[in-house]
Structure formats: structure tokens, C-alpha cells
Design a protein around this motif. Structure first.
Motif, short mmCIF file in Angstrom:
data_model
loop_
_atom_site.label_atom_id
_atom_site.label_comp_id
_atom_site.label_asym_id
_atom_site.label_seq_id
_atom_site.Cartn_x
_atom_site.Cartn_y
_atom_site.Cartn_z
N VAL A 80 28.98 41.69 -39.74
CA VAL A 80 28.56 42.35 -38.50
C VAL A 80 28.07 43.76 -38.82
CG1 VAL A 80 29.26 43.18 -36.23
CG2 VAL A 80 30.19 41.03 -37.10
N ARG A 82 26.72 46.79 -36.55
CA ARG A 82 26.62 47.10 -35.12
C ARG A 82 26.63 48.61 -34.88
NH1 ARG A 82 31.19 44.71 -33.31
NH2 ARG A 82 30.10 42.79 -32.72
N ASN A 119 25.36 33.47 -40.29
CA ASN A 119 26.21 33.97 -39.19
C ASN A 119 26.41 35.47 -39.27
OD1 ASN A 119 27.72 33.58 -36.80
ND2 ASN A 119 29.63 33.58 -37.96
N TRP A 120 25.32 36.19 -39.41
CA TRP A 120 25.36 37.65 -39.31
C TRP A 120 25.05 38.06 -37.86
CZ3 TRP A 120 23.83 41.48 -43.57
CH2 TRP A 120 24.34 41.07 -44.81
N THR A 121 25.64 39.18 -37.47
CA THR A 121 25.29 39.84 -36.21
C THR A 121 24.73 41.22 -36.55
OG1 THR A 121 27.00 38.70 -34.95
CG2 THR A 121 26.17 40.77 -34.05
N GLU A 123 23.09 44.14 -34.49
CA GLU A 123 22.79 44.54 -33.12
C GLU A 123 23.03 46.03 -32.91
OE1 GLU A 123 25.45 42.12 -30.77
OE2 GLU A 123 27.15 43.47 -31.06
N SER A 143 21.73 33.50 -37.45
CA SER A 143 22.20 34.87 -37.22
C SER A 143 21.51 35.47 -36.00
CB SER A 143 21.93 35.73 -38.46
OG SER A 143 22.67 35.24 -39.57
N ARG A 144 22.09 36.55 -35.47
CA ARG A 144 21.56 37.24 -34.31
C ARG A 144 21.04 38.61 -34.73
NH1 ARG A 144 25.57 38.94 -31.82
NH2 ARG A 144 24.48 39.58 -29.93
N ASN A 233 22.51 36.33 -25.29
CA ASN A 233 22.86 36.64 -26.68
C ASN A 233 22.87 38.13 -26.97
OD1 ASN A 233 20.64 34.02 -27.14
ND2 ASN A 233 22.82 33.75 -27.59
#
Length: 255
Positions: A80, A82, A119-121, A123, A143-144, A233
């Protein structure tokens, strides 16, 4: 006092939160294992310290970098990033040490270069550097990449979000790219990827931001990014940890 390399290297399950890396010459942050969280950190003022013998091809540095370095392509999952604010420079402090070396050296932004990643975030990050590769994601899957602001640091003019193939040629796949505010996007190599509510700023910074030359990328009144996003999302708070309200704004900051 000379700036020394300052690095944050995470181990599995590590949390790196609320740190400021200022006046440095190596990567500011690194994550080379699965399961690390880096949020609400900052990095600013990267110097061009070029090792002897590399003058013709100086090593690049990154605000954040993930890489293997051993050719193994071991997956790095569940990371993550962020609310981090990465700015190549603000003012000058060490007069004898340049921010660039013969125009060949300048720091890159968020780089994940040795996928597969999964499966990375990514943001609510703000990236202002002086090269085109402001966000480079190589082999990023499922991933997002949502609500980031990625534009060049004045007076540079190039900056992009790049989502591309893994180094063995395998395409990135299954990603979500939404609500990003960027100078330009280079994401066409990715497959099975959802794109929506992204805005290409081009060079019309004065129309979008409070003070782009001064490094303030909060949205200005009347910015086209206001109410231009979706809550699908998307994070419910912004890079300042301020609550977003529907319809969400595009980029890292809610107006």
C-alpha cells in the motif's frame, strides 16, 4: 553539512508512516518484499551525487522504488502506497551540490520495475518530479491506481503515469485506474484494465491547481477536477486525510 543517503527499506508487514525525508541523494523509500505499508510520508530535495565512473550514465534515483536486482522476478504483493507527497525540490540549500547533473540526472517518482506485482493499492499520492517517468509500474496486476496527482515540478514539462509490461514481456493485467490527475497517461500496454474518470492535464496547470509553480497542487476554485471523479474503488479521504464528499474530485486532494 553534506546530504547523506537517507533510505527507508521495509520488511514484510512493516508500516512506514508520517516520515519526512529532506535533502537526500539516494532512493527516499524502498519496498522489495510483500506486505508493506507506506503512507503519509514526504520526500523533497533530491541531489545529484554522481559516483565516479558513472558520469556518462548516472544512476537514477527514486522517491519510492521497488525492484529485485537479482533477476529472480519474485512476486511482491499486497503493498500500500497512500497519501505520500514526493517533490523533487523546493528551493536550494546546498549551493555546491546540484539537483541535476548535465541534464542527465534527476530523480524519478514512484517506480515498481521488477514485477510481477499483485494487489497493490496506490492512492492519494502527489508526485512532482522533473522527468517523464513520474510513476512507472512494470508488471503490476490486480491493483488499484486511484486518485493520484502526477504532474511535473516547474519548470519541467514531462510527466506520466506509466503502466506497462513486466520485463519479460508479460503484460500488466486486471488493474483499476481511476480518478487520477496527470500530465499524461501511458497505460495502453495493460490488458483487462478498467479506466475511468482520469483527467489528462496537459500543460494547463493554472486551470487546475492553486499554485503549480510554487508546488501547491491543491485544487483551485473552478478546477475541472472538482466533482469529476467517482466513489467507485476510491478512497473516502484525501491526501490531507480530509473526508471526500460525493461526487468525488479527481486527484489526491479534495477541494
Amino acid at each position: 553539512m553534506n546530504p547523506r543517503p537517507v533510505r527507508t527499506r521495509t520488511s514484510a508487514g512493516a508500516v512506514v508512516r508520517g516520515n519526512s525525508v529532506d535533502h537526500f541523494w539516494e532512493d527516499a523509500h524502498r519496498c522489495k518484499v510483500s506486505g508493506c505499508l507506506l503512507e503519509y510520508n514526504s520526500a523533497v530535495n533530491s541531489y545529484a551525487v554522481v559516483p565516479a565512473g558513472t558520469e556518462n550514465d548516472p544512476p537514477h534515483r527514486d522517491m519510492f522504488q521497488s525492484f529485485r536486482g537479482d533477476g529472480s522476478f519474485t512476486p511482491v504483493n499486497d503493498v500500500v502506497l497512500r497519501g505520500n507527497v514526493f517533490t523533487s525540490r523546493k528551493g536550494t540549500r546546498y549551493g555546491k551540490i546540484p539537483f541535476q547533473y548535465n541534464g542527465k540526472y534527476t530523480i524519478q517518482g514512484i517506480g515498481a520495475f521488477d514485477g510481477p506485482y499483485r494487489n497493490w493499492t496506490i492512492e492519494n499520492n502527489v508526485v512532482q518530479v522533473e522527468v517523464g517517468l513520474a510513476m512507472g509500474l512494470y508488471g503490476m496486476n490486480d491493483s488499484r491506481i486511484v486518485n493520484n496527482t502526477v504532474v511535473p515540478r516547474d519548470p519541467a514539462t514531462a510527466s506520466e503515469i506509466r503502466l506497462t509490461n513486466q520485463k519479460d514481456g508479460t503484460p500488466s493485467s486486471g488493474d483499476i485506474i481511476r480518478n487520477n490527475l496527470a500530465r499524461t497517461f501511458n497505460t495502453g500496454a495493460a490488458v483487462n484494465t478498467q479506466h475511468s474518470n482520469n483527467i489528462t492535464v496537459g500543460t494547463d496547470y493554472a486551470r487546475y491547481f492553486a499554485d503549480h509553480p510554487g508546488g501547491d497542487l491543491h485544487l483551485k476554485p473552478g478546477s475541472p477536477a472538482i466533482n469529476g471523479g467517482t466513489d467507485r474503488n476510491a478512497p473516502t479521504v484525501d491526501a490531507d486525510r480530509k473526508q471526500r464528499s460525493a461526487p468525488f474530485d479527481v486527484g489526491a486532494y479534495e477541494f
